[in-house]
Design an enzyme around this catalytic site. Structure first.
Site, PDB file in Angstrom:
ATOM      1  N   TYR A  49       1.143  -1.073   0.313  1.00 15.70           N
ATOM      2  CA  TYR A  49       0.192   0.283   0.129  1.00 15.70           C
ATOM      3  C   TYR A  49       1.192   1.337   0.258  1.00 15.70           C
ATOM      4  O   TYR A  49       0.282   2.485  -0.003  1.00 15.70           O
ATOM      5  CB  TYR A  49      -0.861  -0.080   1.455  1.00 15.70           C
ATOM      6  CG  TYR A  49      -1.695  -1.212   1.130  1.00 15.70           C
ATOM      7  CD1 TYR A  49      -1.887  -2.046   0.878  1.00 15.70           C
ATOM      8  CD2 TYR A  49      -2.796  -0.887   2.555  1.00 15.70           C
ATOM      9  CE1 TYR A  49      -2.935  -2.716   0.232  1.00 15.70           C
ATOM     10  CE2 TYR A  49      -3.536  -2.124   2.706  1.00 15.70           C
ATOM     11  CZ  TYR A  49      -3.820  -3.024   1.489  1.00 15.70           C
ATOM     12  OH  TYR A  49      -4.010  -4.714   1.653  1.00 15.70           O
ATOM     13  N   HIS A  67       1.217 -11.325   1.471  1.00 18.67           N
ATOM     14  CA  HIS A  67       0.359 -10.395   0.811  1.00 18.67           C
ATOM     15  C   HIS A  67      -0.839 -11.894  -0.424  1.00 18.67           C
ATOM     16  O   HIS A  67      -2.269 -11.657  -0.706  1.00 18.67           O
ATOM     17  CB  HIS A  67       1.050  -9.497   0.541  1.00 18.67           C
ATOM     18  CG  HIS A  67      -0.667  -8.553   0.107  1.00 18.67           C
ATOM     19  ND1 HIS A  67      -0.652  -7.226   0.335  1.00 18.67           N
ATOM     20  CD2 HIS A  67      -1.328  -8.680  -0.174  1.00 18.67           C
ATOM     21  CE1 HIS A  67      -1.490  -6.559   0.020  1.00 18.67           C
ATOM     22  NE2 HIS A  67      -2.374  -7.136  -0.494  1.00 18.67           N
TER      23      HIS A  67
END
Length: 304
Positions: free
Chosen positions: A52, A121
Site C-alpha cells: 500500500y 499478501h
C-alpha cells in the site's frame, strides 16, 4: 456485546477485532488523520501492507490515535503484510532472509516492535512460498508477529503448507461478500483452523470503487442487482454498508471497512444493533457468483 468489542479467535494468544479499519488506497496525506480518527471512533484493528506504500503514514496515525485516546499499544491490533514478489511483473520472489528483513522494515516504518498479524499478501512466491512461510513461523517465534497468516491463498496454496508438514496459517484474508462467498474454501479453512478475514466486503455497494483511478471489475449484471441490498438494508433501518458488514461478522468473518468520513466510520462499526434474519441469510446464500471481482488467485502452478 458491541461490534468494537467482539473478537474472533486466531490462536491461543490472539483474537482479532470483528471490525477493523482498512487502509488500501488511503494516501500518505490522508492516512495519519484517517487512522487516528478511526481509533478515536472505536476501531481497534488497523490493516495495512507494504504494497500500500503508506506504512509510515499509518504508523503516524496509530501513534496519534493512541495519544488522543490514552490507549496503550496492546489495545490496538495491527495487521501488516509481506509483499512476496511477483515474477510476472519482473519482481523476484522474496527469499527466507528477505522475508524476515521485509518484516523488520515494515515494523520500522510503522514505528512498532511487533505486529499482531503478519500476512503473506499473495501466493506469488512460487518456489519460495514455503521458504516465506517458514520465515513467518520464525518471526512468530521471535515475537515480531503475534499471529501469522496469508492472503489470497486458495486451497491448493494452503495444501502446500500442510504437505510440507508445517503449522497452518492462523488466518487467510480473502475477498468475501454476498457475490463471492467461497463456501468450499471457507469449509476447508474451518476444518484446518484458519480464520477468514474479509476484504472488499462492500463490493456490492453502488458506490464501490467509482472514484477516478479506482479500478472496478463489476459487471453490468452485478450493477443491476445492487438494489436488492438497498431494499434489505431498509428493512433493518440500516445502511447498505452496515448490512454487508453485518453479513460478514454474522458469518464469523472479521471485516475491514474503509472511509475517510468520521460519520461513516462510526456507522460502519455500529453493527451490534441488528441481526440479519434466517430468511435473508438464506436469500443472500443464493447470490454467490464465484471468485469475485477484486482478486482471482488461480491454482499453485499459475500463481507461481
Amino acid at each position: 456485546m458491541t461490534a468494537m468489542q467482539q473478537t474472533f479467535r486466531l490462536n491461543d494468544d490472539t483474537a482479532i477485532p470483528a471490525v477493523g479499519f482498512g487502509t488500501y488506497l488511503v494516501s500518505n496525506d490522508d492516512a495519519p488523520e484517517a487512522v487516528s480518527s478511526a481509533i478515536s471512533n472505536g476501531y481497534r484493528h488497523i490493516d495495512t501492507a507494504a504494497a500500500y506504500q503508506n506504512e509510515e503514514a499509518v504508523g503516524a496515525g496509530i501513534r496519534a490515535g493512541l495519544q488522543a485516546t490514552g490507549l496503550a499499544r496492546d489495545a490496538i491490533f495491527v495487521t501488516a503484510k509481506l509483499w512476496p514478489g511477483n515474477p510476472a511483473w519482473g519482481d523476484t520472489p522474496k527469499s527466507h532472509d528477505q522475508t524476515v528483513a521485509e518484516c523488520d522494515a515494515s515494523l520500522a516504518k510503522l514505528g512498532l516492535d511487533y505486529t499482531d498479524l503478519y500476512l503473506i499478501h499473495a501466493p506469488y512466491g512460487g518456489p519460495e512460498r514455503i521458504a516465506q512461510w517458514r520465515a513467518l513461523l520464525e518471526l512468530k517465534q521471535m515475537g515480531k508477529a503475534r499471529s501469522i497468516g496469508v492472503s489470497n491463498f486458495n486451497q491448493g496454496h494452503l495444501d502446500e503448507i500442510k504437505l510440507a508438514g508445517l503449522p497452518m496459517p492462523d488466518a487467510n484474508q480473502i475477498e468475501l461478500h454476498p457475490w463471492s462467498q467461497k463456501p468450499e474454501l471457507i469449509s476447508y479453512m474451518t476444518e484446518n483452523g484458519i480464520a477468514p478475514i474479509a476484504y472488499s466486503s462492500l463490493v456490492p455497494l453502488s458506490t464501490w470503487r467509482t472514484q477516478e483511478g479506482q479500478d472496478s471489475a463489476k459487471t453490468d449484471a452485478m450493477k443491476a442487482d445492487e438494489s436488492v441490498f438497498t431494499q434489505m438494508a431498509a428493512k433493518y433501518g440500516v445502511s447498505e454498508a452496515q448490512l454487508l458488514l453485518r453479513w460478514g461478522v454474522q458469518n464469523g468473518y472479521a471485516v475491514l471497512p474503509k472511509s475517510l468520513n468520521p460519520d461513516r466510520m462510526r456507522q460502519n462499526i455500529d453493527l451490534a444493533g441488528f441481526q440479519i434474519d434466517d430468511a435473508d441469510i438464506a436469500s443472500i446464500k443464493t447470490m454467490d457468483r464465484g471468485e469475485g471481482v477484486a482478486w482471482a488467485s488461480g491454482d499453485p502452478s499459475t500463481a507461481a
